[in-house]
Structures are given as structure tokens and as C-alpha cells.
Design a protein around this motif. Structure first.
Motif, PDB file in Angstrom:
ATOM      1  N   ALA A  24       0.798  -1.125   0.008  1.00  7.53           N
ATOM      2  CA  ALA A  24      -0.120  -0.018   0.106  1.00  7.53           C
ATOM      3  C   ALA A  24       0.728   1.198   0.234  1.00  7.53           C
ATOM      4  N   TYR A  25       1.964   1.280   0.417  1.00  7.58           N
ATOM      5  CA  TYR A  25       2.749   2.484   0.730  1.00  7.58           C
ATOM      6  C   TYR A  25       3.689   2.620  -0.629  1.00  7.58           C
ATOM      7  N   ASP A  26       3.548   1.536  -1.495  1.00  8.95           N
ATOM      8  CA  ASP A  26       4.306   1.663  -2.626  1.00  8.95           C
ATOM      9  C   ASP A  26       3.334   1.775  -4.168  1.00  8.95           C
ATOM     10  N   ASP A  27       3.341   0.837  -4.706  1.00 14.44           N
ATOM     11  CA  ASP A  27       2.390   1.017  -6.186  1.00 14.44           C
ATOM     12  C   ASP A  27       1.118   0.638  -5.826  1.00 14.44           C
ATOM     13  N   TYR A  28       0.730   0.165  -4.788  1.00 11.64           N
ATOM     14  CA  TYR A  28      -0.680  -0.381  -4.781  1.00 11.64           C
ATOM     15  C   TYR A  28      -1.519   0.707  -3.750  1.00 11.64           C
TER      16      TYR A  28
END
Length: 385
Positions: free
Chosen positions: A84-88
Motif C-alpha cells: 500500500a505504501y508503494d504501487d498499490y
């Protein structure tokens, strides 16, 4: 409790325990803080469903289909949490908001006023949703900051609602059973994670003992909670003159900490099983002993909040767990887990002895009362922990 609720909980607990994977990747102080920030809105979404099903008879087909659909939303959301803290990030927010919109739509059929919607548990996402969306559209520290604000709004919303709208009472048995089920599911998922890691390792004697120790640690925490906590929570809700305030502090906030503590313990146990004779790094030691301390001190706070008496045994056990943090960085991981088991076992035995002694005193008192007046059985009391 309905089968639809149980099915929903099974799907949702996967979302909660996905935070273990996030913590596994980064369990620094910053990583733990990021996980907690994300954990709050997810936990709050589950709490909204619990409150909704508690106040409905759930015989409506629309309600039953709605709860099952929310289970699917939870499952999809769970897949996005570790990244969630990246590409999602945007996908996580979209699925999360969709679930909150669905629950709010179901609740709108029963809410007596728009005011209750705006400040109650169903409408708080009208504030947190835009904050989460704004965070998903940026990267790095900005996302963390915006999502931290959203988590803070969630945490403060029950206190705000308390002063703006009248709070209704809940069905105590159903409400506490749902929170108890959450705890047992998080415990169970933790053991599954340990087993999954062990299944990919050669089963040496040391690892065999480590798996048994992990199971023993989870089991004794489970015993403490279900043996001395859940029934106390239920009776307190049934008898409390200000039930909304008590359920907010003991169940809503308390079980947020209970659940997060179990998740941190699970992360450290997963790290321990592959190399049980190695020394735990400081971060893993903090997650292990600190998670146990968080669980026990939350347990002590719940007792104080209900009985206004300090639960010295629980406070002492929590403090002892914290004292084991530096020791855990000097001894084999398996010995550290065994030490925590010993500390908690001493507390449980002491609780059991006190409960049995007070149970005997109560029985004798009731016998004396019955001799004078067979209709007077005397009040039930809780052991002073």
C-alpha cells in the motif's frame, strides 16, 4: 451471531494479518509506525461492520448479501496492504472506500438522522476517505503524513460523536463475542504463519521445539484473554451505566492494541523459527517481548477501566516482558520465547489461584446467606487482579 458475520470475519482477518508481511519487510520504528497508521482504518472498517450487525436482526436478504459482499471487499483489500505504501496505494484506497460506501449505504436505511451519519462510525470515512485518497496520490513521507492524519481522525471520531449525538447501547453478548472472535482469528492466523515458514525449513529438533514454543506462547496468551478477560468484558457492558464509553475504551481501543500486539508477536515468531538457536536482533526482540508487554498492559488497563482497581499481576507481567527486551538480544531466540512463556504462565497461575480462592469465599458466603434467606444468592463479583 450469524453465519454471514462469521464468514465476513474469516475474510477480514486475512486483511488484518497481512500487516505481518508489511512488518516482516520493515520492522524498524518507522516501519512499525507505518504499519500501525495503515492498521487503524482497516480495523475501523471492521468495527463499523460489527456495530451494524449488532443493531440489526440480519434476517434481511439485503443485509446478508451486503455482509458477504463486504467480505469480498476485505479479501481484495488484503491483497493490497503489503504494498500500500508503494504501487498499490491508490488501489488500496479505492477498495477501502468502496467497502465503507457499501456499509454506509446499508446503514442509511436505518439511521434516524443525517447528523448521526456524519459524525457516527459510518460517516467518518467522509473525512478520512479524501485524506487517504490524497495520500495515495503522493509518495514517500507525504503519503505517510496524510494517512497518519486519517488514522488520527478515525481514532478521535468516537470521542467527537460522544458529544454530538446520543449513543445507543449494544447487545453485550454479541458485541463481545465478535471482538473475542477477532482475537482468536488473529491468534490462529499467527500460528498459520509460523507453520507456513516451518514447512519450508528442514524440521530439525531445535526447530521442532521452536514451533512448540511458539504455539505455547500464543496458547497461554489466548488462555489469559479468554479465561479472565472476555467474560469480564461482557458483564461490564451489560451492567455499565455508560455503556458507550466503556465499549469504546475497552473493546474498540483496547482490541486495536490487542490485535496489533498479536501481529507483532507473530512477526518475531516467524523470524525465530528458522534459526531458534541464534540471538534475536534488537528489532525482533522488541517486537517479541514488546508485543507481549503491549498485550498484557492493555489487559491490565481494561481491568482498571472496568473495576477501577490496578491489576498488579498483569502490570508486573507486562513490565517483566519489557525487561526481557535487552536480555533477548543476548540469549538464543528459543530461550527468549521460553522466558516469556514462564513470565506469562506465572501470571496465569496467580490469576487462577486468586479466582479459585475468591470463588470458594463466594460459595461459603452464599451458603451462609442461603441458610438465612434461601432466595438471596448475593451478588456476583470479579477477582481482584
Amino acid at each position: 451471531m450469524t453465519w454471514e458475520e462469521l464468514f465476513f470475519d474469516l475474510a477480514f482477518v486475512f486483511a488484518l494479518t497481512q500487516f505481518s508481511e508489511q512488518l516482516h519487510e520493515d520492522h524498524s520504528w518507522f516501519g512499525t509506525g507505518r504499519a500501525l497508521i495503515l492498521f487503524v482504518p482497516v480495523y475501523w472498517a471492521w468495527g463499523g461492520v460489527v456495530l451494524y450487525t449488532n443493531q440489526r436482526d440480519m434476517r434481511s436478504l439485503l443485509d446478508r448479501v451486503g455482509i458477504i459482499t463486504l467480505g469480498l471487499v476485505s479479501l481484495l483489500m488484503a491483497l493490497t496492504i503489503p504494498r500500500a505504501y508503494d504501487d498499490y496505494g491508490l488501489l488500496f484506497v479505492a477498495i477501502y472506500v468502496a467497502g465503507r460506501v457499501l456499509l454506509t449505504g446499508l446503514a442509511l436505511r436505518h439511521l434516524p438522522s443525517w447528523r448521526r451519519l456524519l459524525v457516527g462510525p459510518y460517516g467518518v470515512f467522509l473525512l478520512t476517505g479524501p485524506l487517504l485518497l490524497a495520500g495515495a496520490l503522493v509518495q514517500g513521507a507525504a503519503r505517510v503524513a496524510l494517512w497518519a492524519v486519517a488514522a488520527t481522525v478515525d481514532l478521535l471520531s468516537p470521542w467527537v460523536a460522544r458529544h454530538l449525538v446520543a449513543q445507543s447501547r449494544v447487545q453485550a453478548a454479541h458485541f463481545t463475542h465478535r471482538y473475542g472472535l477477532l482475537i482468536i482469528l488473529v491468534f490462529g492466523e499467527s500460528l498459520i504463519q509460523v507453520g507456513a515458514v516451518a514447512a519450508h525449513e528442514r524440521l530439525t529438533f531445535a526447530r521442532f521445539i521452536a514451533i512448540a514454543a511458539a504455539y505455547a506462547l500464543v496458547s497461554i496468551l489466548w488462555y489469559a484473554y479468554f479465561g479472565y478477560g472476555l467474560s469480564d468484558f461482557r458483564r461490564a457492558l451489560e451492567q455499565a451505566p455508560d455503556q458507550p464509553d466503556l465499549r469504546r475504551t475497552v473493546l474498540v481501543y483496547g482490541h486495536l492494541l490487542f490485535s496489533f500486539g498479536i501481529i507483532t508477536i507473530a512477526v518475531s515468531l516467524v523470524e525465530m523459527v528458522p534459526a531458534p538457536l541464534d540471538v534475536l536482533p534488537s528489532r525482533e526482540a522488541m517486537l517479541l517481548a514488546g508485543g507481549c508487554a503491549l498485550f498484557l498492559l492493555t489487559f491490565a488497563y481494561a481491568y482498571w477501566r472496568i473495576h477501577r482497581t490496578i491489576a498488579w499481576r498483569r502490570v508486573g507481567a507486562g513490565a517483566a516482558c519489557l525487561l526481557l527486551v535487552p536480555l533477548a538480544t543476548l540469549i538464543p531466540a528459543l530461550v527468549a520465547v521460553a522466558s516469556l512463556i514462564l513470565v506469562i504462565a506465572v501470571m496465569v497461575v496467580a490469576e487462577e489461584l486468586v479466582m479459585r480462592r475468591q470463588g470458594g469465599d463466594m460459595a461459603r458466603a452464599m451458603g451462609e446467606v442461603s441458610a438465612d434467606d434461601p432466595t438471596d444468592q448475593g451478588p456476583a463479583t470479579e477477582p481482584d487482579a
